[in-house]
Design a protein around this motif. Structure first.
Motif, PDB file in Angstrom:
ATOM      1  N   VAL A 376     -36.347 -17.199  32.858  1.00 21.38           N
ATOM      2  CA  VAL A 376     -37.108 -17.282  34.106  1.00 21.38           C
ATOM      3  C   VAL A 376     -38.532 -16.803  33.831  1.00 21.38           C
ATOM      4  N   LEU A 377     -39.504 -17.560  34.299  1.00 22.40           N
ATOM      5  CA  LEU A 377     -40.917 -17.178  34.243  1.00 22.40           C
ATOM      6  C   LEU A 377     -41.341 -16.716  35.628  1.00 22.40           C
ATOM      7  N   PRO A 419     -32.639  -8.207  30.597  1.00 20.40           N
ATOM      8  CA  PRO A 419     -33.868  -7.956  29.832  1.00 20.40           C
ATOM      9  C   PRO A 419     -35.041  -8.723  30.419  1.00 20.40           C
ATOM     10  N   SER A 420     -36.215  -8.129  30.312  1.00 13.75           N
ATOM     11  CA  SER A 420     -37.433  -8.745  30.834  1.00 13.75           C
ATOM     12  C   SER A 420     -38.599  -8.351  29.951  1.00 13.75           C
ATOM     13  N   ALA A 421     -39.364  -9.343  29.515  1.00 13.39           N
ATOM     14  CA  ALA A 421     -40.519  -9.113  28.654  1.00 13.39           C
ATOM     15  C   ALA A 421     -41.798  -9.291  29.448  1.00 13.39           C
ATOM     16  N   PRO A 433     -56.839  -7.319  32.163  1.00 10.75           N
ATOM     17  CA  PRO A 433     -55.687  -8.081  31.683  1.00 10.75           C
ATOM     18  C   PRO A 433     -54.809  -8.611  32.818  1.00 10.75           C
ATOM     19  N   MET A 434     -54.187  -9.755  32.535  1.00  5.97           N
ATOM     20  CA  MET A 434     -53.188 -10.346  33.433  1.00  5.97           C
ATOM     21  C   MET A 434     -51.906 -10.544  32.634  1.00  5.97           C
ATOM     22  N   GLY A 435     -50.772 -10.544  33.337  1.00  9.52           N
ATOM     23  CA  GLY A 435     -49.503 -10.676  32.636  1.00  9.52           C
ATOM     24  C   GLY A 435     -48.466 -11.404  33.459  1.00  9.52           C
ATOM     25  N   CYS A 436     -47.438 -11.882  32.775  1.00 13.33           N
ATOM     26  CA  CYS A 436     -46.282 -12.499  33.424  1.00 13.33           C
ATOM     27  C   CYS A 436     -45.026 -11.830  32.899  1.00 13.33           C
ATOM     28  N   GLN A 437     -43.893 -12.206  33.483  1.00 11.95           N
ATOM     29  CA  GLN A 437     -42.581 -11.766  33.012  1.00 11.95           C
ATOM     30  C   GLN A 437     -41.783 -12.945  32.490  1.00 11.95           C
ATOM     31  N   LEU A 438     -41.030 -12.721  31.424  1.00 10.76           N
ATOM     32  CA  LEU A 438     -39.986 -13.643  30.967  1.00 10.76           C
ATOM     33  C   LEU A 438     -38.664 -12.897  31.074  1.00 10.76           C
ATOM     34  N   ILE A 439     -37.714 -13.455  31.814  1.00  9.83           N
ATOM     35  CA  ILE A 439     -36.432 -12.797  32.059  1.00  9.83           C
ATOM     36  C   ILE A 439     -35.306 -13.641  31.503  1.00  9.83           C
ATOM     37  N   GLY A 440     -34.331 -12.994  30.903  1.00 12.80           N
ATOM     38  CA  GLY A 440     -33.156 -13.690  30.404  1.00 12.80           C
ATOM     39  C   GLY A 440     -31.885 -13.014  30.862  1.00 12.80           C
TER      40      GLY A 440
END
Length: 470
Positions: A376-377, A419-421, A433-440
């Motif tokens: 998931v983004l 987990p989430s990056a 800075p800007m950021g997003c999450q990648l979730i699995g």
């Protein structure tokens, strides 16, 4: 590569330079200690620096290197968040120390030392790790290297400031509702909130009733992967488990994943939320980049249902109250912490049991979604970092309501233990800075590292430096 450049290169590059003999562990450590001293008046990243013991550890690590030994972090200077025990030091958790120094290292610190990492110090946190900003009455404000008038986030704020400020290439954090992902997003770093149980603790007691886990923050995906191989239950330190898992974390970071089905989800558990325009555009650009890399990206909202956020709130409030209950001098706590304890004590045992039982319902609700999608983004922080002092003299409830607006997508993944990056996705017009999450799904850390590594190779971020410090 000059030693100053090596400080900015990250932990993994430092490990390579040490193995190749381009720098010695004592030389690298002295550069780090000098940088800690130079940045202390502005960043205030460290509560304590272990200069003498670090020099002994660097000398011992160099002897291991000279003998031909290799580990993912042998001789590399690292820092740890101030909620992780270090033998001989107090553990004040952002407030006045209330207990004597502990007798032994915590599990993560023991594994770092066993791998030959050089422990340089412990990084600042908000009191009892409650808040997504790192300001305390006891230790003052920790500042964001990208804008010294702004917070680096929290509760792993000192960790993020130390890494973003070019002091250490990787450091440990913990995350009970976003505390790795928030400072990573605010400071342009890569952070990994691990699955529940991927990094075990010394006690079976769950912090914040299962919400909190530990994980690394680094300049690059490789830095975080190297620390994971040292501290995770199935990493380098556990011997044969790496082979059983198929690859090391570090190897996963270097290899592109197979084509993945990725869901782009904008809604938070509380419903639609405003997302600052540049950050929304950066996430859309990230989705396009993932498509260009061969992945299928589809807009599909996470089916949270109505009970996801209440589950977090109950466990968080009761967790804060239970965390401070053993302290002998509660009158030493900040007024906001005492007020948060009062709120948490209003949560009955029966309501806590309901929240814990509802987690399984939420797992079942999301199972078809994660059967359809691999990753998931989502947005990370939805707006700019707060200015230092934004929440000064605000009470616990006002602070909770104020911070929730900029981090609404994060806490649900603590409820589930997935987990989430946190992935950097550029700078806004103000240079922040800007950021997003990648979730699995559970235990998908290698998948997230592989995907994030592919994104980093396509659009590198680790070379970016805060103008004041670069």
């Amino acid at each position: 590569m000059e030693i100053d450049e090596l400080l900015w290169a990250g932990a993994d590059a430092q490990a390579v330079a040490l193995r190749e003999g381009r720098v010695t562990a004592p030389e690298l450590l002295e550069a780090v200690l000098d940088r800690i001293a130079a940045t202390a008046p502005t960043l205030n990243a460290f509560r304590i620096v272990f200069a003498d013991s670090a020099r002994a550890e660097a000398a011992a690590a160099q002897a291991r290197i000279d003998a031909g030994e290799t580990t993912p972090l042998l001789g590399v200077p690292v820092a740890v968040k101030d909620d992780q025990d270090v033998a001989g030091d107090v553990s004040p958790a952002g407030g006045r120390p209330q207990f004597p120094p502990v007798a032994q290292d915590g599990r993560m610190v023991r594994r770092l030392r066993a791998a030959g990492a050089v422990l340089v110090g412990r990084t600042h946190v908000p009191e009892r790790m409650q808040w997504p900003f790192t300001e305390t009455l006891t230790y003052g404000a920790t500042r964001n290297p990208w804008d010294l008038d702004r917070t680096p986030g929290g509760s792993s704020g000192g960790t993020a400031a130390a890494v973003a400020g070019g002091i250490v290439g990787v450091a440990s954090g913990s995350d009970g509702g976003g505390s790795i992902r928030i400072p990573s997003s605010m400071c342009g770093l890569f952070g990994l909130k691990t699955s529940r149980g991927t990094i075990e603790e010394d006690t079976d007691e769950e912090h914040w009733h299962g919400l909190a886990v530990t994980g690394p923050i680094g300049r690059s995906v490789a830095d975080v992967a190297a620390m994971m191989d040292v501290v995770a239950e199935d990493g380098w330190a556990s011997g044969g488990a790496v082979a059983a898992a198929g690859s090391s974390y570090r190897e996963a970071a270097d290899h592109d994943p197979r084509p993945l089905r990725i869901a782009l989800s904008w809604r938070a558990p509380v419903g639609p939320v405003p997302i600052e325009a540049q950050r929304r555009a950066a996430i859309e650009a990230t989705a396009d980049r993932l498509r260009a890399l061969g992945h299928e990206v589809i807009e599909r909202e996470v089916p949270y249902g109505p009970r996801a956020f209440p589950q977090f709130l109950v466990r968080y409030l009761r967790g804060v109250a239970d965390d401070v209950e053993p302290l002998p001098r509660k009158d030493w706590l900040e007024p906001r912490t005492r007020n948060a304890r009062r709120l948490g004590r209003l949560v009955p045992d029966a309501v806590l049991r309901w929240a814990r039982a509802q987690e399984q319902v939420l797992h079942e609700r999301l199972a078809p979604y994660f059967a359809e999608f691999d990753v998931v983004l989502q947005p990370g922080m939805t707006d700019v970092p707060w200015k230092i002092g934004t929440f000064q003299r605000r009470g616990a409830l006002a602070t909770m309501l104020g911070v929730a607006q900029r981090m609404p997508h994060m806490p649900v993944w603590n409820v589930l233990g997935y987990p989430s990056a946190a992935v950097p996705i550029g700078l806004d017009g103000a240079g922040l800075p800007m950021g997003c999450q990648l979730i699995g799904p559970p235990r998908a850390e290698r998948r997230l590292l592989s995907l994030a590594g592919q994104l980093e190779r396509a659009a590198p971020w680790a070379q970016r430096r805060p103008p004041t410090f670069g």
